[in-house]
Structure formats: C-alpha cells, structure tokens
Write a protein that holds these residues in place. Structure first.
Motif, PDB file in Angstrom:
ATOM      1  N   TYR A  17      -7.442   6.398 -10.812  1.00 13.15           N
ATOM      2  CA  TYR A  17      -8.264   7.741 -10.239  1.00 13.15           C
ATOM      3  C   TYR A  17      -7.259   8.334  -9.451  1.00 13.15           C
ATOM      4  N   MET A  32      -8.254  19.202  -9.200  1.00 11.83           N
ATOM      5  CA  MET A  32      -8.624  18.242 -10.342  1.00 11.83           C
ATOM      6  C   MET A  32      -8.826  16.681  -9.748  1.00 11.83           C
ATOM      7  N   ASP A  33      -9.685  16.080 -10.498  1.00  9.95           N
ATOM      8  CA  ASP A  33     -10.029  14.785 -10.464  1.00  9.95           C
ATOM      9  C   ASP A  33      -9.498  14.119 -11.885  1.00  9.95           C
ATOM     10  N   VAL A  34      -8.651  13.112 -11.874  1.00 13.26           N
ATOM     11  CA  VAL A  34      -8.111  12.739 -13.068  1.00 13.26           C
ATOM     12  C   VAL A  34      -8.685  10.980 -13.002  1.00 13.26           C
ATOM     13  N   TYR A  35      -9.157  10.542 -14.168  1.00 18.55           N
ATOM     14  CA  TYR A  35      -9.415   9.236 -14.069  1.00 18.55           C
ATOM     15  C   TYR A  35      -9.718   8.695 -15.777  1.00 18.55           C
ATOM     16  N   SER A  52     -10.892  14.432 -17.093  1.00 17.33           N
ATOM     17  CA  SER A  52     -10.630  15.220 -15.781  1.00 17.33           C
ATOM     18  C   SER A  52     -11.739  16.033 -15.706  1.00 17.33           C
ATOM     19  N   GLN A  54     -12.417  19.719 -13.171  1.00 15.82           N
ATOM     20  CA  GLN A  54     -11.406  20.747 -12.457  1.00 15.82           C
ATOM     21  C   GLN A  54     -12.529  21.428 -11.674  1.00 15.82           C
ATOM     22  N   CYS A  67     -15.925  19.091 -16.773  1.00 12.74           N
ATOM     23  CA  CYS A  67     -15.244  17.685 -17.050  1.00 12.74           C
ATOM     24  C   CYS A  67     -14.972  17.707 -18.475  1.00 12.74           C
TER      25      CYS A  67
END
Length: 127
Positions: A17, A32-35, A52, A54, A67
């Motif tokens: 993450y 952004m969250d990237v996982y 991801s 945004q 997402c």
C-alpha cells in the motif's frame, strides 16, 4: 444461451500500500492510494490483484475517490470501478470487463472492512 453467474466469496490479504500526497499537504485533488493483495478462499490463495483510488472531490472531511481494481483469478481477470467516499463500508463496484473466462463479465463486487485484516469481498460475476 443463458448467462452463467459465478459467486466468489473471498478474504483479501493486503500486501502492499502507498498513499501518494501529490498536491497540497493533506487530502487534495489528484492524491492517490495504490494497493495490491491476494484473494484467499478456504485459507488458500486463489488470485491476486490491485488497483488505485484517486481523489476527485474534497469537502471538509469528506473525500470522494474514483477506484479501479483488477483481480486476476485462475481462469482470467475481472476489472471493476466505482466512486468511493473514503472510509465508507461496504463498497459496491461495477464489473467493467475481464479476460479469459471473464472476457464478457459484468455484475457487481462488494467489499467490506476495507484496508483492515478482516477485509472481504463478494463478487457476483455474470458471464
């Protein structure tokens, strides 16, 4: 020809993450969250995936994200997309397509307990 429906009930094992604070400090447009993670069924890994989210809109403490996720399973992959109010659970995502056995996939995927050790998912894949 009638549609086939696959029901998958899986645990999610988050493996990586990263939160990217790309604009002003704190939640802002474009962050952004990237996982990534594994799909677990009956204690065994049956797939993997990631995606991801945004940030599209910030109003006070409310952060709305778009997402996208791809889940790779034994017989193909499933892609999904939705808007998400950060922190909300459950999250319903629309299946937007796939590959292999899922090349004409549609349906919905529901996630609960997102980003916790108890995260789980139920996919209703119409193909």
């Amino acid at each position: 020809m009638s549609d086939e429906v696959d029901i998958l009930e899986l645990a999610v094992e988050n493996t990586q993450y990263q939160a990217l604070d790309l604009g002003q400090p704190g939640p802002s447009l474009g962050d952004m969250d990237v996982y990534s993670g594994n799909a677990i069924q009956d204690g065994r890994r049956v797939g993997q995936g990631g995606g991801s989210c945004q940030v599209l809109y910030v109003e006070g403490d409310k952060v709305t994200m778009q997402c996208t996720i791809t889940m790779e399973l034994e017989n193909g992959s499933v892609t999904m997309q939705s808007l998400w109010a950060r922190g909300a659970s459950p999250l319903d995502m629309a299946i937007t397509g796939g590959t292999g056995d899922y090349r004409a996939a549609r349906g919905t995927v529901r996630f609960w307990d997102i980003a916790t050790p108890n995260e789980r998912v139920r996919a209703e894949i119409i193909r």
